[in-house]
Write an enzyme that holds these catalytic residues in place. Structure first.
Site, PDB file in Angstrom:
ATOM      1  CG  HIS A   1      74.124   3.197  96.371  1.00 48.12           C
ATOM      2  ND1 HIS A   1      74.487   1.984  95.843  1.00 48.12           N
ATOM      3  CD2 HIS A   1      73.254   2.906  97.373  1.00 48.12           C
ATOM      4  CE1 HIS A   1      73.868   1.009  96.485  1.00 48.12           C
ATOM      5  NE2 HIS A   1      73.112   1.546  97.431  1.00 48.12           N
TER       6      HIS A   1
ATOM      7  CG  ASP B   1      71.659   6.244  91.377  1.00 48.25           C
ATOM      8  OD1 ASP B   1      70.447   5.941  91.445  1.00 48.25           O
ATOM      9  OD2 ASP B   1      72.500   5.885  92.227  1.00 48.25           O
TER      10      ASP B   1
ATOM     11  CD  GLN C   1      67.184   6.258  97.916  1.00 50.93           C
ATOM     12  OE1 GLN C   1      66.147   6.638  98.456  1.00 50.93           O
ATOM     13  NE2 GLN C   1      67.664   5.040  98.109  1.00 50.93           N
TER      14      GLN C   1
ATOM     15  CE  LYS D   1      66.882   1.920  96.327  1.00 46.24           C
ATOM     16  NZ  LYS D   1      67.102   1.274  97.636  1.00 46.24           N
TER      17      LYS D   1
ATOM     18  CB  CYS E   1      75.419   0.711  99.655  1.00 49.91           C
ATOM     19  SG  CYS E   1      74.913  -0.949 100.083  1.00 49.91           S
TER      20      CYS E   1
END
Lengths: 150, 418
Positions: B135, B212, B215, B238, B376
């Protein structure tokens, strides 16, 4: 539910599938890129002027059906028009797709542009419809840097 | 959904999706006079009533600033806020609450590491390694700090399926590599990276790894110590929590070496015009009045997820993924973008000759929310030669019937475009 056909009219679908004046213009006086970073629509608009008259206009690039059809219809309408006339059409088109259309515009002037009236019901798509027009305006006003809708 | 006989006999975990749906007030609204089908969960998930209530209750009956007041409200607010630090620690199995830093979200967590860690470990010519599926928020902070420090950003390419090329990854880990930063799950492709083995590769060479996790946390039970993560960042919104708050996990020994990220109140022990003594972990990195209500909302989201069977969540979302993948393969002209072997509940696709934006508008008119655009992740789009994709992403409250609605919607798209 608004019928999506109000947006995707036959004329728009036709211009999307078979865009008019969709070519590089080798002997263009000016060309400029128009880019909508939100959805990746990217076109180059080519213009040839004869004095104050747009003698030829073409475009290349890719994007959604609304942006491509709008560029195509625009190319057929502004060819042969004076610079000032084309700029007036920009204002009228802008009013049309943003829903600010009122009686000062003669229907016959709107002509083929009228198929874009449905865009005003889809605020997220106004930028798509107006990308080519913003690019045209920038060329006519002799702006040198690429146009983005952001 | 009634459990099928075969799943019952195999004792697969299942979710009571109807009950879950009734916890989310927004799911009962209509869009364009049709029941909402919300398939944009990778952008942000909806919030259960308990999260909304917890935040509202905080403002109605507890609101005050934390860590300073001696009055009752301040003590209650401080306790509520700090309790969430412990919940977050348990949620990702960190060793200590000193390793849990509240930030605005994943993006700020990554920026914090880029600003406060990278300058302490790199020399000009050193390298930071990322992958081709990141991302923008796991690309741009590194570019910024590379520009400031003279380090170089290296990128591990991805395959046509959207998997990180592990051979290339191993090759690009060099003595110059000072940090590796990788998405646990790709937001644009759904690829689940083999984090544990990637971390092990990097650690063999003594290189720290930032993950990261934006998600990943809603889909996968994350254990930062099992993964071996040096830093792990995620966002509340999220995972059924509020926007504007998230967590950066960092190993104590790294956080202690780092310089503060921002200066201000709460991150200090004492201040004079000559000298400031910084606060202990984790407060050293929490300057200013934090998003107290947001943190409390995050705590409630963790409680909500923890009450559910995490294996059942994975199973449910995997079933939706498989159903949607099969459905899409039957639609004329569909090309899936991202066909990794390990995927979370994210599907990107394009339909030949129809721009994603047009697909998105026509689906929206049928009450179906999907994401269209570059998500993104412009380098991912470039890798697959598309300007944009349509992305459907699933959550605990999505159903098989909603995938059917998506199918009907896509058939309408085909009908309009002939």
């Amino acid at each position: 539910m608004t019928d999506v056909r109000a947006l995707y009219q036959e004329v728009i679908l036709d211009h999307n599938k078979n865009p008019r004046n969709f070519r590089v213009m080798e002997d263009a006086d000016q060309f400029l890129e128009g880019y909508n970073p939100l959805c990746g629509d990217r076109y180059v608009l080519y213009l040839r002027m004869n004095g104050e008259t747009i003698s030829d206009v073409s475009f290349t690039g890719s994007g959604c059906a609304i942006s491509k059809a709008s560029a195509s219809v625009m190319s057929t309408i502004v060819k042969g028009r004076k610079r000032e006339e084309a700029l007036r059409l920009f204002e009228q088109f802008h009013d049309l797709v943003t829903g600010h259309n009122d009686s000062h515009i003669h229907p016959e002037n709107l002509g083929r542009l009228a198929v874009f009236a449905g865009v005003s019901e889809f605020p997220a798509r106004v930028k798509c419809a107006s990308l080519a027009w913003h690019t045209l305006k920038a060329i006519l006003q002799e702006q040198k840097t690429a146009v983005t809708t952001e | 959904m009634s459990p099928r006989a075969d799943t019952a006999t195999m004792a697969k975990p299942s979710l009571d999706v109807n009950r879950i749906r009734s916890d989310f007030p927004i799911l009962s609204r209509t869009v364009h006079a049709l029941p909402l089908v919300y398939l944009d969960n990778a952008a942000t998930t909806q919030k259960p009533e308990s999260v909304i209530d917890a935040m509202s209750t905080y403002y109605r009956s507890v609101n005050s600033n934390i860590h300073r007041g001696v009055h009752a409200l301040s003590e209650e607010a401080t306790e509520a806020y700090e309790n969430v630090r412990e919940l977050a620690r348990q949620f990702i199995n960190a060793a200590s609450t000193r390793e849990i830093i509240f930030v605005r979200g994943t993006t700020e967590g990554i920026n914090l590491v880029a600003s406060a860690f990278v300058p302490t470990i790199v020399q000009p010519g050193d390298e930071i390694l990322i992958t081709g599926l990141e991302h923008h928020s796991n690309i741009v902070p590194w570019q910024l700090v590379c520009g400031q420090t003279g380090a170089t950003l290296r990128v591990v390419p991805i395959s046509d399926e959207g998997e990180v090329r592990i051979d290339e990854f191993a090759r690009k880990l060099t003595p110059r590599t000072k940090l590796v930063a990788i998405a646990h799950v790709s937001n644009a492709l759904g690829t689940v990276n083999p984090m544990k083995s990637m971390v092990a590769h990097a650690h063999e060479r003594g290189i720290p790894v930032l993950i990261d996790g934006a998600q990943a946390v809603p889909h996968i039970q994350v254990d930062v110590r099992d993964l071996g993560a040096d830093f792990y960042a995620f966002s509340a919104h999220k995972m059924y929590g509020p926007t504007g708050v998230g967590v950066l996990y960092g190993k104590v020994e790294l956080l202690e070496r780092m310089t503060p990220y921002q200066g201000g109140g709460d991150m200090i022990k004492s201040v004079s015009f000559e000298r400031t003594t910084y606060n202990d972990l984790p407060y050293k990195f929490e300057a200013g009045t934090p998003n107290i209500a947001g943190v409390i909302g995050l705590g409630e989201a963790i409680r909500y997820l923890s009450r559910l069977d995490r294996a059942a969540i994975e199973h449910h979302e995997h079933e939706l993924l498989e159903q949607c993948t099969s459905m899409l393969k039957e639609i004329e002209g569909v090309r899936l973008i991202g066909t990794a072997r390990e995927k979370a509940g994210v599907i990107s696709f394009v339909i030949e000759g129809i721009h994603p934006h047009d697909i998105g508008t026509i689906l929206d008119q049928q009450g179906i929310a999907v994401r269209t655009g570059h998500h993104c992740a412009q380098p991912v789009m470039e890798r697959f030669g598309v300007p944009a994709t349509v992305r459907a992403s699933f959550a605990i409250y999505n159903t098989a019937e909603e995938i059917d609605r998506l199918k009907t919607g896509l058939l309408k798209v085909r009908e309009v475009f002939g």
